[in-house]
Write an enzyme that holds these catalytic residues in place. Structure first.
Site, PDB file in Angstrom:
ATOM      1  CG  ASP A 144       2.413  -0.007   4.628  1.00  0.00           C
ATOM      2  OD1 ASP A 144       2.171  -0.754   3.817  1.00  0.00           O
ATOM      3  OD2 ASP A 144       1.635  -0.352   5.959  1.00  0.00           O
ATOM      4  CD  GLU A 169       0.456  -1.431   0.603  1.00  0.00           C
ATOM      5  OE1 GLU A 169       1.092  -3.651   0.290  1.00  0.00           O
ATOM      6  OE2 GLU A 169       0.241  -1.358   1.614  1.00  0.00           O
TER       7      GLU A 169
HETATM    8  C1  GLC Z   1       1.599  -3.125   3.624  1.00  0.00           C
HETATM    9  C2  GLC Z   1       2.938  -3.705   3.526  1.00  0.00           C
HETATM   10  C3  GLC Z   1       3.433  -5.555   4.926  1.00  0.00           C
HETATM   11  C4  GLC Z   1       2.834  -4.574   5.903  1.00  0.00           C
HETATM   12  C5  GLC Z   1       1.938  -3.849   6.000  1.00  0.00           C
HETATM   13  C6  GLC Z   1       1.126  -3.526   7.351  1.00  0.00           C
HETATM   14  O1  GLC Z   1       1.025  -4.150   3.055  1.00  0.00           O
HETATM   15  O2  GLC Z   1       3.456  -3.818   2.432  1.00  0.00           O
HETATM   16  O3  GLC Z   1       4.922  -5.556   4.363  1.00  0.00           O
HETATM   17  O4  GLC Z   1       2.956  -6.012   6.830  1.00  0.00           O
HETATM   18  O5  GLC Z   1       0.992  -3.145   5.435  1.00  0.00           O
HETATM   19  O6  GLC Z   1       1.737  -2.647   7.402  1.00  0.00           O
END
Ligand code: GLC
Length: 540
Positions: free
Chosen positions: A205, A261
């Site tokens: 994340d 991500e």
């Molecule tokens: C990422 C996740 C999202 C979350 C954020 C904070 O972007 O995909 O859903 O709100 O991180 O953890």
């Protein structure tokens, strides 16, 4: 089962199709209206029949669910509303028995404010070792700097003794201090905990946050995703963390894998996460954002392949996830309209859902034929549109609260999956108990049961496409050669002997002579031409 080939076992991620399970909304085993591990176990056959290679499960750890589980209060346990560790272990086993790998979601930038560490930090007070696990500062009446939180408002909250703590997201999500060796060691312990239980990898994340610039300088006018150095995004030192994680993952047999991500705008900066001694793959958000126009799609594919080639990493292709409006609904809008990826950016733009579905079919065959791996967000395989009109009273996304009720946020793509039947809860859980977000009546058209019986459904298109892909040596990882096609179309060859034509918005055109049609996303015209908004898979 045949013995898995050792070489294939260590490179499966280069071509994998990974199904994203948003566990809270996938399937409910105990009837409390919340998806859970028991529900997921009961639906594993759906995923095996679909023909995906792996599942990625959004955070399932104990959490107050202030940000739907991205606020973790214990990284080595299961949220009681979702089940137990025993059930999780059974799920991992049962997925493996079906040939499905399991990827979990790790949230290293922040914990929940309910995490034992943060509670200890609050109690221990300024200057304590417990506070040094987070980013606390004493700056008097004003916050330490001008940083803004992603969900709106400033990124600092003051505690009663006067110190401020950093949270790049919600105040319930305090950022941890990655300069602290104890933090690093503890996250590695978490990786080991799950790897030892057979988990095949992690989605990371906000992988490009973690490290903050020394001295925490102001951001000034710099936007979240502007190119160039930024005090809390994409700092060079973050790569040390991932080198260390990779070394740890490589001690397992087969090696465990990572997907990042990382919304990093500059191609060369993005590619750095995918160097051979760092992470294996990253989500390709550039392509997700591309409008349904042939030149834009081609440019994005080329850019993607170019940047991944810099480091020898396979690309990934994503149409939707739990943070963006479902692509059927985005594709239902005029590609020239200036829409973004959020539901809020779509509202007010006229929608043609039949067109959106047709384009979604074409887009699915496009991404499943591009080099590398692909993601399927739960419901993509049903052609599920966004629920754009959830009642305000049920909205749960922190975006809604933090924007002062001006942005609806991400709940419209998180509505529980319709499995069967004619009325809510559409088989989401046992009995007639209603799910945590209400399903609209029109979900009846998209139930998995109904689509199972319809040979022309999105579900059967995905199943066929994934079967062809699995048996087709040309698909998955490997090179691509562009074909000359009419303006408004895309065409490419995957060797050996496979060609893909996408008519985005060209006049209908003829297929190459001698080509054998393996699959089309919609029927050819009576004259055998490829119509608009249609993809054809060909053997050549
Ligand atoms: C990422 C996740 C999202 C979350 C954020 C904070 O972007 O995909 O859903 O709100 O991180 O953890």
């Amino acid at each position: 089962m045949p013995e898995p080939d050792a070489a294939l076992e260590s490179t499966w991620w280069r071509s994998a199709v990974i199904y994203q399970v948003y566990i809270r909304s996938f399937a409910d085993g105990d009837g409390d209206g919340i998806g859970d591990v028991a529900g997921l176990r009961s639906r594993l056959d759906h995923l095996a029949d679909l023909g995906v290679d792996a599942l990625w499960i959004n955070p399932w750890y104990p959490s107050p669910l202030a940000d739907a589980g991205y606020d973790v209060s214990d990284y080595r346990a299961i949220e009681p509303r979702f089940g137990t560790l025993d059930e999780a272990e059974a799920l991992i086993r049962e997925a493996h028995e079906r040939g499905l790998k399991v990827i979990l979601d790790i949230v290293p930038n922040h914990t929940s404010s309910q995490h034992a560490w943060f509670q200890e930090a609050l109690a221990a007070g300024p200057g304590s070792a417990a506070r040094a696990r987070y980013v606390f500062r004493d700056s008097g009446e004003e916050p330490p700097n001008d940083w803004q939180a992603m969900f709106g408002g400033r990124a600092w909250t003051r505690v009663p003794d006067g110190e401020w703590y950093l949270h790049l997201f919600d105040p319930e999500q305090p950022d941890v201090n990655w300069e602290n060796p104890e933090v690093r060691a503890d996250f590695e312990e978490t990786l080991r905990f799950w790897f030892d239980r057979g988990v095949d990898g992690f989605r990371i994340d906000v992988a490009n946050s973690l490290i903050k610039e020394e001295g925490l300088p102001d951001v000034g006018t710099k936007g979240h995703h502007d190119p160039g150095p930024h005090p809390h995004w994409d700092r060079d030192e973050v790569h040390d963390v991932y080198r260390s994680w990779r070394a740890l993952a490589d001690t397992y047999d087969p090696p465990r894998v990572f997907v990042a991500e990382a919304w990093v705008p500059e191609a060369d900066r993005f590619a750095r996460y995918l160097r051979p001694d760092e992470l294996h793959t990253a989500f390709n958000f550039d392509f997700l954002k591309a409008p349904w126009r042939a030149p834009a799609l081609r440019e994005s594919v080329e850019r993607t392949l170019r940047e991944h080639a810099l480091v020898g990493a396979p690309a990934t292709w994503v149409l939707s996830n739990h943070d963006v409006a479902r692509h059927v609904s985005r594709l239902a809008r005029d590609p020239e309209a200036d829409i973004g990826t959020s539901l809020d950016s779509l509202l007010g733009e006229p929608a043609d859902l039949e067109l959106g579905l047709r384009r979604a079919r074409a887009a699915a065959l496009l991404i499943l034929a591009l080099p590398g791996g692909a993601y399927v967000y739960q419901g993509d395989e049903l052609g599920l549109p966004e629920v754009e009109d959830l009642p305000e009273a049920v909205l749960d996304d922190p975006t809604w609260r933090r924007s002062g009720h001006t942005e609806r946020g991400r709940d419209g793509c998180r509505v529980p999956i319709p499995w069967s039947g004619d009325a809510p809860p559409f088989g989401f859980g046992p009995g007639s108990g209603q799910p945590w977000l209400p399903q609209p009546d029109w979900f009846v058209r998209f139930t998995a049961d109904r689509e199972d019986k319809d040979p022309d459904s999105m579900l059967n298109l995905y199943r066929t496409a994934l079967r062809v892909r699995r048996n087709e040596p040309a698909l998955g990882d490997g090179p691509l050669t562009w074909l000359d096609v009419p303006p408004g179309a895309l065409g490419f060859v995957r060797d050996p002997g496979f060609a893909v034509l996408v008519n985005v918005d060209a006049e209908p055109f003829a297929l190459p002579e001698g080509a054998e049609v393996a699959l089309t996303s919609s029927p050819l015209t009576d004259e055998g031409l490829l119509p608009r908004n249609t993809t054809a898979w060909l053997r050549v």
